[in-house]
Design a protein around this motif. Structure first.
Motif, PDB file in Angstrom:
ATOM      1  N   ILE A 152      28.140  -1.942  -8.145  1.00 46.18           N
ATOM      2  CA  ILE A 152      28.843  -3.109  -8.302  1.00 46.18           C
ATOM      3  C   ILE A 152      27.540  -4.408  -8.139  1.00 46.18           C
ATOM      4  O   ILE A 152      27.018  -4.251  -6.944  1.00 46.18           O
ATOM      5  CB  ILE A 152      30.246  -2.941  -7.450  1.00 46.18           C
ATOM      6  CG1 ILE A 152      31.079  -4.530  -8.168  1.00 46.18           C
ATOM      7  CG2 ILE A 152      30.259  -3.428  -5.889  1.00 46.18           C
ATOM      8  CD1 ILE A 152      31.413  -3.832  -8.981  1.00 46.18           C
ATOM      9  N   ARG A 153      28.112  -4.799  -9.329  1.00 45.47           N
ATOM     10  CA  ARG A 153      27.395  -6.727  -8.764  1.00 45.47           C
ATOM     11  C   ARG A 153      27.773  -7.077  -8.836  1.00 45.47           C
ATOM     12  O   ARG A 153      29.030  -7.848  -9.624  1.00 45.47           O
ATOM     13  CB  ARG A 153      25.826  -6.742 -10.029  1.00 45.47           C
ATOM     14  CG  ARG A 153      25.116  -7.494  -9.994  1.00 45.47           C
ATOM     15  CD  ARG A 153      24.141  -7.619 -10.711  1.00 45.47           C
ATOM     16  NE  ARG A 153      25.081  -8.328 -11.862  1.00 45.47           N
ATOM     17  CZ  ARG A 153      24.665  -8.014 -13.585  1.00 45.47           C
ATOM     18  NH1 ARG A 153      24.036  -6.545 -14.090  1.00 45.47           N
ATOM     19  NH2 ARG A 153      25.164  -8.566 -14.600  1.00 45.47           N
ATOM     20  N   GLN A 154      27.464  -8.215  -7.680  1.00 45.29           N
ATOM     21  CA  GLN A 154      28.470  -9.388  -8.015  1.00 45.29           C
ATOM     22  C   GLN A 154      27.979 -11.112  -8.159  1.00 45.29           C
ATOM     23  O   GLN A 154      26.677 -10.368  -6.900  1.00 45.29           O
ATOM     24  CB  GLN A 154      29.678  -9.030  -6.891  1.00 45.29           C
ATOM     25  CG  GLN A 154      30.815 -10.433  -6.427  1.00 45.29           C
ATOM     26  CD  GLN A 154      31.457 -10.424  -4.998  1.00 45.29           C
ATOM     27  OE1 GLN A 154      30.769  -9.462  -4.421  1.00 45.29           O
ATOM     28  NE2 GLN A 154      32.948 -10.660  -5.239  1.00 45.29           N
ATOM     29  N   ASP A 155      28.273 -11.798  -8.501  1.00 46.85           N
ATOM     30  CA  ASP A 155      28.120 -13.115  -8.676  1.00 46.85           C
ATOM     31  C   ASP A 155      29.233 -13.983  -8.362  1.00 46.85           C
ATOM     32  O   ASP A 155      30.247 -13.840  -8.650  1.00 46.85           O
ATOM     33  CB  ASP A 155      27.405 -13.418  -9.785  1.00 46.85           C
ATOM     34  CG  ASP A 155      26.050 -12.521 -10.179  1.00 46.85           C
ATOM     35  OD1 ASP A 155      25.046 -12.635  -9.539  1.00 46.85           O
ATOM     36  OD2 ASP A 155      25.692 -12.836 -11.179  1.00 46.85           O
ATOM     37  N   VAL A 156      28.869 -14.943  -7.421  1.00 48.80           N
ATOM     38  CA  VAL A 156      29.678 -16.206  -7.207  1.00 48.80           C
ATOM     39  C   VAL A 156      29.267 -17.258  -7.187  1.00 48.80           C
ATOM     40  O   VAL A 156      28.544 -17.555  -6.253  1.00 48.80           O
ATOM     41  CB  VAL A 156      30.524 -15.757  -5.916  1.00 48.80           C
ATOM     42  CG1 VAL A 156      31.670 -17.104  -5.374  1.00 48.80           C
ATOM     43  CG2 VAL A 156      31.742 -14.600  -5.718  1.00 48.80           C
TER      44      VAL A 156
END
Length: 294
Positions: A152-156
């Motif tokens: 999973i890739r996550q950007d916040v």
């Protein structure tokens, strides 16, 4: 006993359509971005210090803090606002992360290209602060050697007032305008020689309002490309690609499942309901860091 030929065909189809960077490449990119972020942060600190000193010298009082940076407000995004390996419905054992200032919000680069071709305004929303991570694990498939992949890739992103709502409105307009978008490109055939053909893209909002203050499950599908000379299908239909976009207060996260978490990939057991649960977990993690907090 599973049909090995069919399984290999499906696996080859997915690997032809999706290219995830290797862990070493991700580390190298993170190091380069980390150096740029450090320089930008240092420059920002010096600039703020200089402006504050000038303001004090001229007016006798310091300049006010930017919105959200003072008492009761949150600016930087802490690691506690991110998903943890325990939130992911598959085992991961490596976590690569980075932080940034003034990063553009990225949801789907192909959708953005289509929107530009349709004449829609596509000026990228720029965040105040951002934090990114990639959770990596080992994929094990019967008959194949284990291999490493991003799960999973996550950007916040922390956004200014009002821009979070604009982000979702822009996505709605782009999805409506890009139904049946046609793109000419090369597709690799089973025989190894590429064929120039037209690929028909489509985006849909598969689910909405399932987490946080706003949320969508954005699904990208591509029809089976046809050989222009014979009219016959070229290869197999690419598997759908999902992106989850969730807002909590002034924070927006974009989740991009990797191959091991994409429903429909051979050997995977993850389904859409589990992806929605993952988005809800992300919203819960962001609650304490958002303005206002949950």
């Amino acid at each position: 006993m599973r049909d090995d030929g069919t399984f290999v065909d499906l696996l080859q189809r997915d690997l032809r359509q999706v290219r995830w960077p290797e862990p070493a490449e991700i580390r190298a990119t993170a190091r380069r971005r980390g150096r740029r972020t450090a320089v930008a942060a240092a420059a920002a600190v010096l600039a703020v210090a200089s402006v504050s000193a000038i303001a004090v010298g001229r007016a006798g009082t310091p300049t006010p803090a930017p919105p959200g940076a003072g008492a009761g407000g949150r600016a930087e995004i802490s690691a506690a606002a991110m998903l943890t390996p325990a939130d992911v419905p598959a085992k991961t054992d490596e976590r690569l992360g980075d932080t940034g200032l003034g990063e553009g919000v990225r949801v789907d680069d192909i959708l953005r290209t289509c929107a530009q071709e349709q004449g829609l305004p596509t000026d990228q929303i720029v965040s105040r602060y951002s934090r990114s991570q990639t959770l990596i694990g080992t994929v094990e498939v019967d008959g194949f050697a284990p291999y490493r992949r991003p799960f999973i890739r996550q950007d916040v992103y922390r956004l200014d007032d009002g821009t979070a709502g604009r982000l979702f409105a822009d996505l709605d307009r782009s999805v409506a305008a890009c139904s049946g978008w046609r793109e000419v490109g090369q597709v690799q055939t089973g025989e190894g020689s590429p064929v120039t053909t037209t690929m028909v893209h489509n985006w849909t909002v598969a689910e909405s309002d399932f987490a946080g203050d706003q949320a969508i499950l954005l699904r990208h599908t591509v029809a089976v490309p046809l050989d222009p000379s014979t009219g016959e299908p070229v290869g197999l239909a690419p598997l759908p690609e999902d992106r989850l976009v969730v807002r909590v207060g002034d924070l927006v996260t974009v989740l991009v499942p990797g191959e091991p978490l994409r429903p429909g990939v051979p050997g995977n057991t993850v389904n859409q309901a589990q992806l929605l649960d993952l988005a809800r977990a992300a919203a819960n993690r962001m609650c304490a860091a958002a303005n206002p907090a949950c």
